[in-house]
Design an enzyme around this catalytic site. Structure first.
Site, PDB file in Angstrom:
ATOM      1  N   CYS A  77      67.326 130.131 204.042  1.00 31.54           N
ATOM      2  CA  CYS A  77      66.934 129.853 202.730  1.00 31.54           C
ATOM      3  C   CYS A  77      65.951 128.453 202.744  1.00 31.54           C
ATOM      4  O   CYS A  77      66.166 127.619 203.579  1.00 31.54           O
ATOM      5  CB  CYS A  77      68.068 129.464 201.964  1.00 31.54           C
ATOM      6  SG  CYS A  77      67.534 129.122 200.336  1.00 31.54           S
ATOM      7  N   CYS A 116      65.059 133.575 186.451  1.00 35.04           N
ATOM      8  CA  CYS A 116      65.822 133.051 187.337  1.00 35.04           C
ATOM      9  C   CYS A 116      65.598 131.566 187.311  1.00 35.04           C
ATOM     10  O   CYS A 116      64.579 130.866 187.578  1.00 35.04           O
ATOM     11  CB  CYS A 116      65.402 133.655 188.658  1.00 35.04           C
ATOM     12  SG  CYS A 116      66.465 132.967 189.841  1.00 35.04           S
ATOM     13  N   GLU A 158      61.194 125.527 191.075  1.00 38.40           N
ATOM     14  CA  GLU A 158      60.717 126.847 190.724  1.00 38.40           C
ATOM     15  C   GLU A 158      61.612 127.388 189.832  1.00 38.40           C
ATOM     16  O   GLU A 158      62.624 127.221 189.661  1.00 38.40           O
ATOM     17  CB  GLU A 158      60.734 127.583 192.037  1.00 38.40           C
ATOM     18  CG  GLU A 158      59.981 127.111 193.168  1.00 38.40           C
ATOM     19  CD  GLU A 158      60.114 127.996 194.497  1.00 38.40           C
ATOM     20  OE1 GLU A 158      60.832 129.198 194.447  1.00 38.40           O
ATOM     21  OE2 GLU A 158      59.529 127.728 195.650  1.00 38.40           O
ATOM     22  N   CYS A 166      72.232 126.930 203.917  1.00 38.21           N
ATOM     23  CA  CYS A 166      71.788 128.089 204.359  1.00 38.21           C
ATOM     24  C   CYS A 166      70.797 128.432 205.305  1.00 38.21           C
ATOM     25  O   CYS A 166      69.991 127.859 204.958  1.00 38.21           O
ATOM     26  CB  CYS A 166      71.875 129.169 203.279  1.00 38.21           C
ATOM     27  SG  CYS A 166      73.431 129.110 201.802  1.00 38.21           S
ATOM     28  N   CYS A 174      68.530 121.253 197.794  1.00 36.62           N
ATOM     29  CA  CYS A 174      69.691 121.731 198.087  1.00 36.62           C
ATOM     30  C   CYS A 174      70.535 121.215 199.293  1.00 36.62           C
ATOM     31  O   CYS A 174      69.813 121.127 200.313  1.00 36.62           O
ATOM     32  CB  CYS A 174      69.977 123.485 197.837  1.00 36.62           C
ATOM     33  SG  CYS A 174      71.376 124.316 197.930  1.00 36.62           S
ATOM     34  N   CYS A 232      62.968 132.185 197.666  1.00 37.77           N
ATOM     35  CA  CYS A 232      63.726 131.045 196.782  1.00 37.77           C
ATOM     36  C   CYS A 232      63.365 129.862 197.493  1.00 37.77           C
ATOM     37  O   CYS A 232      63.537 129.722 198.837  1.00 37.77           O
ATOM     38  CB  CYS A 232      64.872 131.472 196.478  1.00 37.77           C
ATOM     39  SG  CYS A 232      65.572 129.816 195.375  1.00 37.77           S
TER      40      CYS A 232
END
Length: 351
Positions: free
Chosen positions: A117, A103, A90, A114, A110, A335
Site C-alpha cells: 500500500c 471512498c 485523497e 501494509c 497510516c 490508494c
C-alpha cells in the site's frame, strides 16, 4: 477551531440553546450545510447577522482545498485535497450501475504498514476529525452539483488510514451521514473497511449498526499475512477470525473479506484452498481485488486466467467470490498514490 461539519443535528440544537437561539435554527443550519451546500456562513441569509458572525468566529466551514482532480475515462474522479494545516488527503468518486459512491480517507497517512500500500509511505501524521471526513463527501457532492449529476448514494471508508484507529471520529462521521437532516445516506449503503484491529471489531459489533464491515484479509494463513500486513503481529489471524465470528453472531450481518491478488505471493491454488477452508463456516463473501501497480512496492498483478482459477477454487467451498470492477486504471488509482506523488514533489522543492 472546530469544523462546521463536525456537528450532528443534536449538537447544533445544543449550540443554538447555548447561544440563545430558537431550536429551529438547528434545522436551518443543517439545510444550509447539506441541502444548499453553501461555502460561507455569510451566505446563510435567513440567519441573523450577529449569529453568522459568531459562527465564523467559532467554526471553519471549508476545511478542504482541491489541489488536484483527476478524471478517468470511466468517470472515476480522484481528488487530492489540502487540509487547513497543509497536509494532503485523497478522496475518490466512483460511478456504478447502482449509483455514485465516494471512498473517503480517515487519517493523514497510516501506521499499519501494509507492504502493498502507498498510503503507509511516510507513516501516520494525524487523525482526521469527523468534519474533515464529512467534508470529503460534501466536496464530491458539490462537484456533482456543478455538472448537474445525481447525489451520492453510497460511501466506502476505504481510503487512506485505518478507520478503527480513528474510531470516535469514524463513528461520528457515520452518524452525520445518516442524519435525516443531512445527506441521509442509509447505513446499509455505507461500508467500513479495517485491516483487522481486533478490539475495535468487537466494539463495532456491539454498536448494532446496519453499516457494512469489510475485513482486509489478503492472506489465508498467519505467516503470509504477517509478511504482507504487519498488523498481524499485534492481532494474529486466529484472533481476527474469532472477532469475525463474534461480529456475525452479534449483528446477524454478512461480512466482506477483501483479498488483494499479488502475483506469486498470495495467488496460487494452495492459497485459494486455504482461504476457502478458513472462511467456509462464515456468513461472508470474498471480494477479489487485482492489485493496482504501486511502483514503490514492486508488486505485480496476477494474470487474468489465474484470477478466475482462484475464484473458482474459493467458490468450490460454498463461498461467494466476486472480482472487483476496476475504477480509474488510467489515473493514479492505487490508494495513496496521488498523495505520494504530491509529497515527492514537495520534497523536491528547494527550501
Amino acid at each position: 477551531m472546530r469544523m462546521a461539519y463536525d456537528l450532528r443535528h443534536k449538537d447544533w440544537y445544543a449550540w443554538m440553546k447555548e447561544n440563545n437561539q430558537p431550536a429551529f435554527r438547528a434545522d436551518q443550519m443543517m439545510d444550509w450545510l447539506y441541502q444548499k451546500r453553501v461555502s460561507s456562513f455569510a451566505d446563510m441569509s435567513n440567519l441573523p447577522k450577529k449569529m453568522r458572525e459568531t459562527l465564523s468566529e467559532q467554526f471553519r466551514l471549508e476545511p478542504l482545498k482541491t489541489l488536484t482532480q483527476q478524471t478517468s475515462s470511466d468517470g472515476t474522479i480522484k481528488f487530492l485535497f489540502a487540509l487547513h494545516d497543509g497536509h494532503a488527503i485523497e478522496t475518490v468518486l466512483m460511478r456504478h450501475n447502482y449509483g455514485i459512491s465516494v471512498c473517503v480517507t480517515t487519517q493523514v497517512g497510516c501506521r499499519v504498514g501494509c507492504t502493498f500500500c502507498a498510503s503507509t509511505l511516510g507513516g501516520l501524521k494525524r487523525n482526521l476529525t469527523a468534519g474533515e471526513i464529512v467534508a470529503q463527501v460534501m466536496k464530491a457532492q458539490i462537484a456533482l452539483d456543478e455538472i448537474g449529476e445525481e447525489r451520492v448514494k453510497s460511501i466506502v471508508i476505504m481510503g487512506i488510514g485505518e478507520p478503527f484507529e480513528n474510531y470516535e471520529a469514524t463513528l461520528q462521521f457515520l452518524r452525520i451521514m445518516n442524519e435525516e437532516h443531512g445527506l441521509h445516506i442509509g447505513q446499509r449503503h455505507i461500508t467500513v473497511s479495517t485491516s483487522g484491529i481486533v478490539p475495535a471489531i468487537y466494539r463495532f459489533a456491539d454498536e448494532k449498526l446496519q453499516v457494512g464491515l469489510a475485513i482486509s484479509l489478503h492472506a489465508p494463513n498467519q505467516e503470509l499475512r504477517k509478511s504482507l500486513m504487519p498488523v498481524s503481529y499485534r492481532h494474529p489471524l486466529s484472533e481476527l477470525m474469532e472477532a469475525c465470528h463474534y461480529y456475525i453472531e452479534t449483528t446477524g450481518r454478512r461480512l466482506t473479506f477483501e483479498y488483494l491478488l499479488i502475483k506469486d505471493r498470495n495467488d496460487q491454488d494452495q492459497h485459494a484452498h486455504q482461504l476457502g477452508q478458513l472462511l467456509s463456516n462464515l456468513n461472508c463473501y470474498v471480494n477479489l481485488i487485482p492489485i493496482n501497480t504501486v511502483v514503490e512496492r514492486d508488486m505485480e498483478r496476477t494474470p487474468r486466467n489465474q484470477i478466475f482459477q482462484f475464484q473458482r477454487i474459493v467458490e468450490s467451498y460454498g463461498i461467494k467470490a466476486t472480482i472487483r470492477r476496476e475504477h480509474g486504471t488510467d489515473i493514479d488509482a492505487a490508494c495513496g498514490q496521488l498523495r505520494a506523488k504530491h509529497l515527492d514533489k514537495k520534497s523536491e522543492q528547494p527550501s
